[in-house]
Write an enzyme that holds these catalytic residues in place. Structure first.
Site, PDB file in Angstrom:
ATOM      1  N   HIS A   1     107.843  -6.512  89.702  1.00  0.00           N
ATOM      2  CA  HIS A   1     107.942  -5.660  90.876  1.00  0.00           C
ATOM      3  C   HIS A   1     106.992  -5.887  92.057  1.00  0.00           C
ATOM      4  O   HIS A   1     106.211  -6.816  91.811  1.00  0.00           O
ATOM      5  CB  HIS A   1     108.187  -4.062  90.387  1.00  0.00           C
ATOM      6  CG  HIS A   1     106.855  -3.897  90.028  1.00  0.00           C
ATOM      7  ND1 HIS A   1     105.726  -3.635  90.603  1.00  0.00           N
ATOM      8  CD2 HIS A   1     106.173  -3.823  88.651  1.00  0.00           C
ATOM      9  CE1 HIS A   1     104.398  -3.351  90.004  1.00  0.00           C
ATOM     10  NE2 HIS A   1     104.806  -3.563  88.648  1.00  0.00           N
TER      11      HIS A   1
ATOM     12  N   ASP B   1     104.337  -7.270  85.225  1.00  0.00           N
ATOM     13  CA  ASP B   1     103.416  -8.197  84.893  1.00  0.00           C
ATOM     14  C   ASP B   1     103.170  -8.813  83.254  1.00  0.00           C
ATOM     15  O   ASP B   1     103.276  -9.798  82.629  1.00  0.00           O
ATOM     16  CB  ASP B   1     102.076  -8.036  85.561  1.00  0.00           C
ATOM     17  CG  ASP B   1     101.385  -6.752  84.927  1.00  0.00           C
ATOM     18  OD1 ASP B   1     102.128  -5.790  84.394  1.00  0.00           O
ATOM     19  OD2 ASP B   1     100.120  -6.581  84.932  1.00  0.00           O
TER      20      ASP B   1
END
Length: 391
Positions: free
Chosen positions: A31, A293
């Site tokens: 994102h 992540d």
């Protein structure tokens, strides 16, 4: 219009042979820019933190804008390669799937709206605790837990981060923080880190200075990328060398909790299997998977990617960065895989630099241990499918 070879040399730094045709693209993305995740930053320093308009962990308007820049770039590339048409693609040619967090759903929508304006492209997402993207441990056996804890402790013991701890200690004025006053733990360099028990259905975690440092540096990075004034980014205390010094703390934190291959493979397995099905059984021309992540870090370790360094970045999984799997067909009917990390540099993210085919984002060729590449960075698609069978 740019020619085929010039376009690819601009985009990916290495020209793809002229008779190669792009068949499919599968993208695993993080994102874009969000507000800090932790609501406890004030406890780590007596200094005043800058105000965010967004709730904790929510995508910001700057994140929407940056994702739009990347989406516009991808759209032009896909159109120039002839993979997707100018205008709206066919219904089954594009598939977008996002984790259920606000920041992932909104990032995916920002990509879709800019890449395919005026087109009715659905962003799909699963249930609240979506197992595809949830970075949870699955194996609950004692043998697994013992091996994982030993691996994590070995990584933790190998870290030498005193200079990084001392720098952050001084920036935070940590000895005057609420954490110090309440817990009587006042020295990031000497306080004890503890690896918490590995539990199925939960994330692997570390308690202590390393976790605090990761929380704080994450906030600094989001301040920087979101465009806060320099005096408001870590109170104006950072320059390039200091960024590099502090980034060793976040890299160390991620290495402890995600760098064990057995643990990363266990956490990433639902995502790997989901992508395996896309690679082997689906014919969608463009697929975008929007996660975090943790998804990228466990995925690259679990899939046994070779180590890589991303130029002009401090992170291994930068905000808005994308691992781009490309399936290419040559004139002999042979298929090949090429993988790039496509991402924004620290300056591109900070400045919100417009991207184009002539001014592309950053890129890095990635390699899989079990899919040998030639001089142009291609491995055979058959080799790729063979390694997927191990999952």
């Amino acid at each position: 219009m740019l020619t085929f070879c010039v376009l690819l040399s601009v985009l990916f730094a290495q020209a793809v042979p002229e008779k190669f045709k792009l068949q499919r693209v599968v993208v695993l993305s993080r994102h874009n820019v969000r507000s800090p995740l932790s609501e406890h930053l004030a406890e780590s320093s007596p200094r005043p933190w800058p105000h965010w308009d967004e709730k904790s962990g929510y995508l910001t308007p700057k994140g929407v804008y940056l994702e739009g820049l990347m989406a516009d770039f991808f759209s032009k590339w896909l159109q120039n390669e002839g993979l997707l048409p100018h205008g709206c693609p066919e219904k089954n040619d594009v598939f977008v799937y996002a984790n259920t967090k606000q920041r992932t759903k909104v990032t995916a929508r920002a990509f879709v709206l800019k890449a395919f304006p005026g087109c009715n492209i659905t962003v799909h997402f699963g249930d609240k605790s979506d197992p595809v993207f949830s970075p949870f441990v699955h194996n609950n056996t004692d043998t697994f837990k013992k091996e994982v804890l030993e691996n994590m402790q070995e990584v933790l013991d190998s870290l030498h981060l005193n200079s990084s701890y001392e720098l952050l200690d001084n920036i935070l004025d940590y000895k005057d923080s609420d954490i110090c006053k309440t817990n009587l733990k006042c020295d990031l360099a000497t306080d004890m880190n503890k690896i918490n028990e590995i539990m199925a259905g939960e994330k692997p975690t570390v308690s202590g200075p390393l976790k605090i440092c990761n929380m704080v540096i994450d906030a600094f990075k989001m301040e920087f990328y979101n465009g806060f004034s320099i005096p408001d980014v870590a109170w104006g205390e950072l320059n390039n060398s200091r960024w590099e010094t502090l980034s060793k703390l976040t890299e160390g934190y991620h290495n402890v909790i995600f760098n064990s291959t057995i643990l990363a493979k266990d956490i990433a397995l639902p995502l790997i299997k989901y992508m395996k099905d896309i690679f082997i059984n689906k014919n969608t021309k463009f697929t975008l998977l929007m996660g975090h992540d943790a998804n990228i870090l466990t995925f690259v370790t679990g899939m046994r990617f070779k180590p890589y360094i991303l130029p002009n970045q401090y992170e291994k999984a930068p905000i808005g960065g994308k691992i781009v799997f490309q399936k290419w067909l040559n004139s002999k009917g042979q298929c090949f895989l090429k993988i790039h990390y496509v991402y924004g540099s620290t300056d591109q993210l900070r400045l919100g630099s417009k991207l184009s085919l002539m001014k592309p984002p950053q890129f890095k060729v990635l390699e899989l241990e079990d899919c040998p590449v030639n001089d142009e960075g291609f491995c055979t698609w058959d080799s790729f499918e063979k390694l997927l069978k191990d999952f």
